[in-house]
Design a protein around this motif. Sequence first.
Motif, short mmCIF file in Angstrom:
data_model
loop_
_atom_site.label_atom_id
_atom_site.label_comp_id
_atom_site.label_asym_id
_atom_site.label_seq_id
_atom_site.Cartn_x
_atom_site.Cartn_y
_atom_site.Cartn_z
N GLU A 109 37.05 37.05 14.39
CA GLU A 109 36.61 35.49 14.45
C GLU A 109 36.54 34.90 15.78
O GLU A 109 37.19 34.94 16.70
CB GLU A 109 37.75 34.93 13.66
N MET A 110 35.05 34.39 15.85
CA MET A 110 34.99 33.63 17.05
C MET A 110 35.40 32.39 17.36
O MET A 110 35.64 31.65 16.20
CB MET A 110 33.56 33.69 17.27
N PRO A 111 36.20 32.10 18.39
CA PRO A 111 36.71 30.65 18.47
C PRO A 111 35.47 29.69 18.58
O PRO A 111 34.34 29.76 18.82
CB PRO A 111 37.19 30.70 19.78
N SER A 112 36.06 28.29 18.07
CA SER A 112 34.96 27.35 17.83
C SER A 112 34.29 26.83 19.39
O SER A 112 35.16 27.06 20.22
CB SER A 112 35.34 26.13 17.19
N VAL A 113 33.28 26.65 19.61
CA VAL A 113 32.42 26.19 20.91
C VAL A 113 32.91 24.62 21.09
O VAL A 113 32.73 24.04 20.24
CB VAL A 113 31.30 26.55 20.89
N PRO A 114 33.39 24.41 22.25
CA PRO A 114 33.77 23.25 22.53
C PRO A 114 32.44 22.13 22.55
O PRO A 114 31.64 22.59 23.31
CB PRO A 114 34.67 23.08 23.68
N LYS A 115 32.54 21.22 22.28
CA LYS A 115 31.56 20.12 22.08
C LYS A 115 31.42 18.95 22.83
O LYS A 115 30.61 18.63 23.40
CB LYS A 115 31.05 19.58 20.67
N THR A 116 32.65 18.55 23.09
CA THR A 116 33.09 17.14 24.00
C THR A 116 33.45 17.52 25.45
O THR A 116 34.19 18.71 25.36
CB THR A 116 33.64 16.17 23.14
N PRO A 117 33.56 16.68 26.23
CA PRO A 117 34.11 17.06 27.69
C PRO A 117 35.53 17.08 27.33
O PRO A 117 36.20 18.17 28.08
CB PRO A 117 33.87 15.70 28.44
N GLY A 118 36.15 16.48 26.66
CA GLY A 118 37.65 16.59 26.42
C GLY A 118 38.04 17.93 25.69
O GLY A 118 38.93 18.73 26.17
N GLU A 119 37.26 18.50 24.73
CA GLU A 119 37.42 19.77 24.11
C GLU A 119 37.29 20.73 25.20
O GLU A 119 37.70 21.74 25.31
CB GLU A 119 36.61 19.97 23.24
N ILE A 120 36.09 20.71 26.30
CA ILE A 120 36.19 21.63 27.09
C ILE A 120 37.17 21.74 28.20
O ILE A 120 37.73 22.88 28.59
CB ILE A 120 34.59 21.21 28.07
N ASP A 121 37.77 20.50 28.46
CA ASP A 121 39.07 20.64 29.44
C ASP A 121 40.04 20.99 28.72
O ASP A 121 40.81 21.91 29.47
CB ASP A 121 39.28 18.92 29.74
N GLU A 122 40.35 20.73 27.58
CA GLU A 122 41.45 21.48 26.96
C GLU A 122 41.20 22.93 26.77
O GLU A 122 42.18 23.80 26.96
CB GLU A 122 41.51 20.89 25.06
N MET A 123 39.90 23.54 26.45
CA MET A 123 39.86 24.86 26.48
C MET A 123 40.10 25.65 27.82
O MET A 123 40.65 26.50 28.16
CB MET A 123 38.36 25.37 26.08
N LEU A 124 39.47 24.93 28.78
CA LEU A 124 39.95 25.26 30.38
C LEU A 124 41.12 25.37 30.71
O LEU A 124 41.65 26.21 31.29
CB LEU A 124 38.92 24.64 31.15
#
Length: 135
Positions: A109-124
């Motif tokens: 299962e592939m993780p969902s791709v972050p779409k917003t800057p907040g989601e990108i920061d959270e993933m990082l």
Amino acid sequence: MRTKSDTLTIKQQVFVQKVIELLSPTKAARIAYPDCKDPKDIAKKNMRKPKIREALDGLMQDSGITQQVAIKRAREIIMQPKESDAVSVAGLNLVGKWSGWEAPRGKVEMPSVPKTPGEIDEMLNKMRGDTWRAS
């Protein structure tokens, strides 16, 4: 055949012999079951039957094809590959399938791709192992 060939039907015996000769369960099914409408399905079902697997294992053993031999050849191919190894790799693949040596398959299962800057920061932050959250 090393196994009790009397436990296999005549069609199954033909199937096993043809699998070894033709290196293709589907082609073997076409010959052993000429009236069958779906030889691929018959081939799949036959390759799952313990009696047929045992007969194939016996023929491979009689031919000197063991898991140790297959592993040794695979190692040679990996360590010193040659252009002509494609046939060996195909053969090893078939032997592995017949013998159940293939790697187990699982669902990835592939993780969902972050779409917003907040989601990108959270993933990082998760990737860094930080518990700090941008505000």
